[in-house]
Design a protein around this motif. Sequence first.
Motif, PDB file in Angstrom:
ATOM      1  N   UNK A  25       0.810  -1.215   0.000  1.00 18.59           N
ATOM      2  CA  UNK A  25       0.000   0.000   0.000  1.00 18.59           C
ATOM      3  C   UNK A  25       0.846   1.270   0.000  1.00 18.59           C
ATOM      4  N   UNK A  26       1.841   1.314   0.851  1.00 16.16           N
ATOM      5  CA  UNK A  26       2.515   2.582   1.131  1.00 16.16           C
ATOM      6  C   UNK A  26       3.857   2.714   0.417  1.00 16.16           C
ATOM      7  N   UNK A  27       4.773   1.790   0.679  1.00 14.63           N
ATOM      8  CA  UNK A  27       6.119   1.921   0.122  1.00 14.63           C
ATOM      9  C   UNK A  27       6.113   1.900  -1.401  1.00 14.63           C
ATOM     10  N   UNK A  28       5.399   0.937  -1.988  1.00 16.30           N
ATOM     11  CA  UNK A  28       5.366   0.843  -3.448  1.00 16.30           C
ATOM     12  C   UNK A  28       4.690   2.062  -4.073  1.00 16.30           C
ATOM     13  N   UNK A  29       3.648   2.579  -3.422  1.00 12.40           N
ATOM     14  CA  UNK A  29       2.963   3.766  -3.959  1.00 12.40           C
ATOM     15  C   UNK A  29       3.895   4.969  -3.981  1.00 12.40           C
ATOM     16  N   UNK A  30       4.628   5.163  -2.905  1.00  8.86           N
ATOM     17  CA  UNK A  30       5.564   6.291  -2.846  1.00  8.86           C
ATOM     18  C   UNK A  30       6.657   6.146  -3.903  1.00  8.86           C
ATOM     19  N   UNK A  31       7.185   4.937  -4.064  1.00  8.88           N
ATOM     20  CA  UNK A  31       8.255   4.730  -5.038  1.00  8.88           C
ATOM     21  C   UNK A  31       7.755   4.861  -6.474  1.00  8.88           C
ATOM     22  N   UNK A  32       6.534   4.419  -6.740  1.00 12.70           N
ATOM     23  CA  UNK A  32       5.977   4.587  -8.082  1.00 12.70           C
ATOM     24  C   UNK A  32       5.779   6.068  -8.405  1.00 12.70           C
ATOM     25  N   UNK A  33       5.245   6.809  -7.447  1.00 10.63           N
ATOM     26  CA  UNK A  33       5.071   8.242  -7.659  1.00 10.63           C
ATOM     27  C   UNK A  33       6.424   8.904  -7.908  1.00 10.63           C
ATOM     28  N   UNK A  34       7.420   8.548  -7.118  1.00  9.04           N
ATOM     29  CA  UNK A  34       8.769   9.107  -7.286  1.00  9.04           C
ATOM     30  C   UNK A  34       9.284   8.882  -8.698  1.00  9.04           C
ATOM     31  N   UNK A  35       9.024   7.694  -9.233  1.00  5.98           N
ATOM     32  CA  UNK A  35       9.505   7.371 -10.578  1.00  5.98           C
ATOM     33  C   UNK A  35       8.793   8.200 -11.645  1.00  5.98           C
ATOM     34  N   UNK A  36       7.468   8.270 -11.563  1.00  9.57           N
ATOM     35  CA  UNK A  36       6.706   8.866 -12.666  1.00  9.57           C
ATOM     36  C   UNK A  36       6.597  10.380 -12.607  1.00  9.57           C
ATOM     37  N   UNK A  37       6.859  10.989 -11.460  1.00 10.68           N
ATOM     38  CA  UNK A  37       6.721  12.446 -11.417  1.00 10.68           C
ATOM     39  C   UNK A  37       7.853  13.151 -12.155  1.00 10.68           C
ATOM     40  N   UNK A  38       8.954  12.491 -12.398  1.00 11.78           N
ATOM     41  CA  UNK A  38      10.063  13.144 -13.103  1.00 11.78           C
ATOM     42  C   UNK A  38       9.624  13.651 -14.475  1.00 11.78           C
ATOM     43  N   UNK A  39       8.972  12.798 -15.251  1.00 14.35           N
ATOM     44  CA  UNK A  39       8.514  13.216 -16.581  1.00 14.35           C
ATOM     45  C   UNK A  39       7.347  14.188 -16.487  1.00 14.35           C
ATOM     46  N   UNK A  40       6.507  14.043 -15.450  1.00 14.48           N
ATOM     47  CA  UNK A  40       5.397  14.978 -15.267  1.00 14.48           C
ATOM     48  C   UNK A  40       5.922  16.389 -15.007  1.00 14.48           C
ATOM     49  N   UNK A  41       6.958  16.484 -14.191  1.00 17.27           N
ATOM     50  CA  UNK A  41       7.545  17.782 -13.872  1.00 17.27           C
ATOM     51  C   UNK A  41       8.134  18.423 -15.127  1.00 17.27           C
ATOM     52  N   UNK A  42       8.766  17.629 -15.961  1.00 16.95           N
ATOM     53  CA  UNK A  42       9.338  18.151 -17.200  1.00 16.95           C
ATOM     54  C   UNK A  42       8.251  18.716 -18.115  1.00 16.95           C
ATOM     55  N   UNK A  43       7.096  18.054 -18.153  1.00 15.88           N
ATOM     56  CA  UNK A  43       5.992  18.500 -19.011  1.00 15.88           C
ATOM     57  C   UNK A  43       5.106  19.538 -18.334  1.00 15.88           C
ATOM     58  N   UNK A  44       5.311  19.748 -17.023  1.00 21.09           N
ATOM     59  CA  UNK A  44       4.496  20.685 -16.244  1.00 21.09           C
ATOM     60  C   UNK A  44       3.019  20.292 -16.239  1.00 21.09           C
ATOM     61  N   UNK A  45       2.759  19.008 -16.268  1.00 29.20           N
ATOM     62  CA  UNK A  45       1.384  18.531 -16.185  1.00 29.20           C
ATOM     63  C   UNK A  45       1.367  17.061 -15.791  1.00 29.20           C
ATOM     64  N   UNK A  46       0.250  16.658 -15.205  1.00 32.44           N
ATOM     65  CA  UNK A  46       0.102  15.280 -14.771  1.00 32.44           C
ATOM     66  C   UNK A  46      -0.821  15.203 -13.576  1.00 32.44           C
ATOM     67  N   UNK A  47      -1.223  13.995 -13.260  1.00 31.40           N
ATOM     68  CA  UNK A  47      -2.152  13.795 -12.155  1.00 31.40           C
ATOM     69  C   UNK A  47      -1.845  12.472 -11.472  1.00 31.40           C
ATOM     70  N   UNK A  48      -1.901  12.501 -10.147  1.00 27.84           N
ATOM     71  CA  UNK A  48      -1.751  11.288  -9.345  1.00 27.84           C
ATOM     72  C   UNK A  48      -2.979  11.172  -8.462  1.00 27.84           C
ATOM     73  N   UNK A  49      -3.617  10.015  -8.506  1.00 34.29           N
ATOM     74  CA  UNK A  49      -4.825   9.799  -7.709  1.00 34.29           C
ATOM     75  C   UNK A  49      -4.660   8.493  -6.933  1.00 34.29           C
ATOM     76  N   UNK A  50      -4.867   8.585  -5.641  1.00 42.04           N
ATOM     77  CA  UNK A  50      -4.730   7.447  -4.741  1.00 42.04           C
ATOM     78  C   UNK A  50      -6.115   6.950  -4.335  1.00 42.04           C
ATOM     79  N   UNK A  51      -6.307   5.645  -4.363  1.00 44.37           N
ATOM     80  CA  UNK A  51      -7.540   5.060  -3.820  1.00 44.37           C
ATOM     81  C   UNK A  51      -7.247   4.694  -2.373  1.00 44.37           C
ATOM     82  N   UNK A  52      -7.733   5.510  -1.470  1.00 41.81           N
ATOM     83  CA  UNK A  52      -7.514   5.327  -0.042  1.00 41.81           C
ATOM     84  C   UNK A  52      -8.734   4.616   0.561  1.00 41.81           C
TER      85      UNK A  52
END
Length: 236
Positions: free
Chosen positions: A104-131
């Motif tokens: 639930x927690x560790x993998x979610x944080x690491x996945x977000x860490x990986x994918x936000x790099x390209x989102x930041x470069x494009x200045x757009x993106x969305x992350x949604x968590x099912x809590x």
Amino acid sequence: MKEILITGASGGIGRAIVKDYVKNGNRVYAHYNTNAASIQDLQKDDPEADIFPVQANLAEKDGVEVLTEKVVEVDTLILNAGNSYFGLLTDMAGDEIDAMIQLHLTSSIKLAKHYISSMVQKKQGSIIVVSSVFGVTGASCEVVYSSVKGGLNAFVKGLAKELGPSGIRVNAVAPGYISTEMNARLTEDDEHDLMNEIPMGRSGTPEEVASLISFLDSNQASYISGQIISIDGAWQ
């Protein structure tokens, strides 16, 4: 067309999210661990849809690496993978606790860490968590589940602040009692008692959760970020 990664896509809510996205012409990477048949059924139901199955065990330490090697970049990341444990904390084995935190927690944080790099470069993106509502209120006999969902809620709040200047939105939906296989363990009497606790008197549907997620990922929700939005029939 957007590229979407949905973890836990083989479950009830995950399947509904996949269907909601592909009907709008998006390419969906549908993650699963063991239930490949569920993803194959989605492909059979809509042969024209861009659905790409991706297997990885996110309860294992190398699960994130396995997944990110297969899916390099996405526009929207939906963190839905999870499971529950119903019972006393004292009855949980140490490896069961570790696996739940990892999934639930560790993998979610690491996945977000990986994918936000390209989102930041494009200045757009969305992350949604099912809590879960239990991540807000806590639940007896689901202490670790409540803990990891609560951790995800704090993660959403913090990451939204960090990524706001880059135009990336981070939100969570917190479902209450939803009609899924994961909740099918309740007896008929238990479910009747639960319905009496829920002011709207019914369970929610995976499709209702999926619709909320689609809205949060849309331009109509462009000023919504850092929010934990309950969808629980006024239960909690």
